[in-house]
Design a protein around this motif. Structure first.
Motif, PDB file in Angstrom:
ATOM      1  N   THR A 105       0.794  -1.239   0.000  1.00 44.45           N
ATOM      2  CA  THR A 105       0.000   0.000   0.000  1.00 44.45           C
ATOM      3  C   THR A 105       0.819   1.279   0.000  1.00 44.45           C
ATOM      4  OG1 THR A 105      -0.119   0.264   2.411  1.00 44.45           O
ATOM      5  CG2 THR A 105      -1.773  -1.187   1.363  1.00 44.45           C
ATOM      6  N   GLY A 106       2.084   1.229   0.374  1.00 45.49           N
ATOM      7  CA  GLY A 106       2.892   2.438   0.507  1.00 45.49           C
ATOM      8  C   GLY A 106       2.757   3.113   1.853  1.00 45.49           C
ATOM      9  N   TYR A 107       1.915   2.590   2.726  1.00 48.74           N
ATOM     10  CA  TYR A 107       1.701   3.180   4.051  1.00 48.74           C
ATOM     11  C   TYR A 107       2.567   2.497   5.108  1.00 48.74           C
ATOM     12  CZ  TYR A 107      -2.574   5.518   2.411  1.00 48.74           C
ATOM     13  OH  TYR A 107      -3.480   6.310   1.753  1.00 48.74           O
ATOM     14  N   HIS A 108       3.084   3.298   6.026  1.00 47.42           N
ATOM     15  CA  HIS A 108       3.714   2.782   7.238  1.00 47.42           C
ATOM     16  C   HIS A 108       2.600   2.662   8.273  1.00 47.42           C
ATOM     17  CE1 HIS A 108       7.706   3.484   5.618  1.00 47.42           C
ATOM     18  NE2 HIS A 108       7.281   4.676   5.230  1.00 47.42           N
ATOM     19  N   VAL A 109       2.574   1.549   8.990  1.00 46.60           N
ATOM     20  CA  VAL A 109       1.513   1.344   9.980  1.00 46.60           C
ATOM     21  C   VAL A 109       2.100   0.907  11.314  1.00 46.60           C
ATOM     22  CG1 VAL A 109      -0.269   0.757   8.281  1.00 46.60           C
ATOM     23  CG2 VAL A 109       1.101  -1.073   9.314  1.00 46.60           C
ATOM     24  N   GLU A 110       1.311   1.173  12.350  1.00 40.67           N
ATOM     25  CA  GLU A 110       1.579   0.674  13.695  1.00 40.67           C
ATOM     26  C   GLU A 110       0.489  -0.349  13.986  1.00 40.67           C
ATOM     27  OE1 GLU A 110       3.270   0.029  17.276  1.00 40.67           O
ATOM     28  OE2 GLU A 110       4.079   1.437  15.801  1.00 40.67           O
ATOM     29  N   PRO A 111       0.867  -1.624  14.169  1.00 33.96           N
ATOM     30  CA  PRO A 111      -0.147  -2.636  14.452  1.00 33.96           C
ATOM     31  C   PRO A 111      -0.819  -2.389  15.802  1.00 33.96           C
ATOM     32  CG  PRO A 111       1.924  -3.660  13.794  1.00 33.96           C
ATOM     33  CD  PRO A 111       2.202  -2.207  14.040  1.00 33.96           C
ATOM     34  N   GLY A 112      -2.110  -2.624  15.842  1.00 35.56           N
ATOM     35  CA  GLY A 112      -2.892  -2.508  17.065  1.00 35.56           C
ATOM     36  C   GLY A 112      -3.324  -3.883  17.532  1.00 35.56           C
ATOM     37  N   PRO A 113      -4.489  -3.943  18.167  1.00 29.03           N
ATOM     38  CA  PRO A 113      -4.977  -5.226  18.702  1.00 29.03           C
ATOM     39  C   PRO A 113      -5.346  -6.218  17.603  1.00 29.03           C
ATOM     40  CG  PRO A 113      -6.264  -3.368  19.551  1.00 29.03           C
ATOM     41  CD  PRO A 113      -5.346  -2.826  18.515  1.00 29.03           C
ATOM     42  N   LEU A 114      -5.313  -7.488  17.976  1.00 26.41           N
ATOM     43  CA  LEU A 114      -5.765  -8.552  17.097  1.00 26.41           C
ATOM     44  C   LEU A 114      -7.277  -8.421  16.924  1.00 26.41           C
ATOM     45  CD1 LEU A 114      -4.923 -11.225  15.623  1.00 26.41           C
ATOM     46  CD2 LEU A 114      -5.565 -12.406  17.741  1.00 26.41           C
ATOM     47  N   VAL A 115      -7.736  -8.419  15.696  1.00 24.23           N
ATOM     48  CA  VAL A 115      -9.165  -8.287  15.378  1.00 24.23           C
ATOM     49  C   VAL A 115      -9.797  -9.647  15.131  1.00 24.23           C
ATOM     50  CG1 VAL A 115     -10.795  -7.351  13.679  1.00 24.23           C
ATOM     51  CG2 VAL A 115      -8.826  -5.986  14.396  1.00 24.23           C
ATOM     52  N   ALA A 116      -9.056 -10.509  14.433  1.00 22.74           N
ATOM     53  CA  ALA A 116      -9.584 -11.824  14.079  1.00 22.74           C
ATOM     54  C   ALA A 116      -8.429 -12.745  13.730  1.00 22.74           C
ATOM     55  CB  ALA A 116     -10.534 -11.720  12.886  1.00 22.74           C
ATOM     56  N   GLU A 117      -8.697 -14.031  13.846  1.00 25.35           N
ATOM     57  CA  GLU A 117      -7.753 -15.024  13.346  1.00 25.35           C
ATOM     58  C   GLU A 117      -8.557 -16.049  12.577  1.00 25.35           C
ATOM     59  OE1 GLU A 117      -6.156 -18.122  16.050  1.00 25.35           O
ATOM     60  OE2 GLU A 117      -6.764 -16.704  17.596  1.00 25.35           O
ATOM     61  N   HIS A 118      -7.914 -16.682  11.608  1.00 20.56           N
ATOM     62  CA  HIS A 118      -8.606 -17.608  10.742  1.00 20.56           C
ATOM     63  C   HIS A 118      -7.591 -18.614  10.213  1.00 20.56           C
ATOM     64  CE1 HIS A 118     -10.534 -18.933   6.936  1.00 20.56           C
ATOM     65  NE2 HIS A 118     -11.610 -18.894   7.687  1.00 20.56           N
ATOM     66  N   PHE A 119      -8.033 -19.829   9.961  1.00 26.61           N
ATOM     67  CA  PHE A 119      -7.134 -20.793   9.331  1.00 26.61           C
ATOM     68  C   PHE A 119      -7.899 -21.591   8.296  1.00 26.61           C
ATOM     69  CE2 PHE A 119      -9.056 -23.591  12.416  1.00 26.61           C
ATOM     70  CZ  PHE A 119      -9.050 -24.832  11.807  1.00 26.61           C
TER      71      PHE A 119
END
Length: 148
Positions: free
Chosen positions: A63-77
């Motif tokens: 995307t070209g964006y720098h991000v700071e990860p926050g809380p886990l929203v979901a997990e999936h497998f």
């Protein structure tokens, strides 16, 4: 089945929904394996990086964006037979809330799996080709919004 009997692919994705109810998505080109579709920005974690570090790297590449990860929203497998090897694999995917800290919209990877990224209005997403992880993440986001 024991963990030594299958391959594992870890992946991390960012869920970014703005005030105008647009979601940041990456157009996955299918890499010759499937039809192109929208996906969340993110992807495979490299062997010697943390899940969050991989998320930051992948989001920037796509995307070209720098991000700071926050809380886990979901997990999936999911599980399936391997395309490039004989055997089974498990895809374990983590979706994190994230905050944009810099950069500008534009895919930085060259010759990769992402052709471009865009802010897509949620109201226009229905009927568009998209990966399952988009629906998983948006269902979790909508559930959280309903609790507020």
């Amino acid at each position: 089945m024991e963990f030594t009997d299958y391959h594992t692919r870890l992946a991390a994705y960012a869920l970014l929904v703005d005030e105008q109810e647009r979601v940041l998505l990456a157009w996955w080109n299918g890499e010759g394996h499937s039809d192109p579709e929208w996906s969340l920005p993110g992807g495979g974690i490299e062997f010697e990086e943390s899940v969050r570090d991989g998320l930051v790297r992948e989001v920037f590449e796509e995307t070209g964006y720098h991000v700071e990860p926050g809380p886990l929203v979901a997990e999936h497998f999911s599980t399936a037979r391997g395309r490039s090897f004989d055997g089974w694999f498990r895809a374990q995917r983590f979706v994190f809330d994230a905050t944009i800290t810099g950069g500008e919209l534009g895919t930085t990877e060259v010759g990769g799996s992402t052709d471009h990224a865009a802010w897509v209005p949620l109201a226009e997403l229905e009927g568009q080709p998209r990966s399952e992880i988009v629906d998983v993440a948006l269902a979790a986001w909508r559930a959280e919004e309903a609790r507020r």
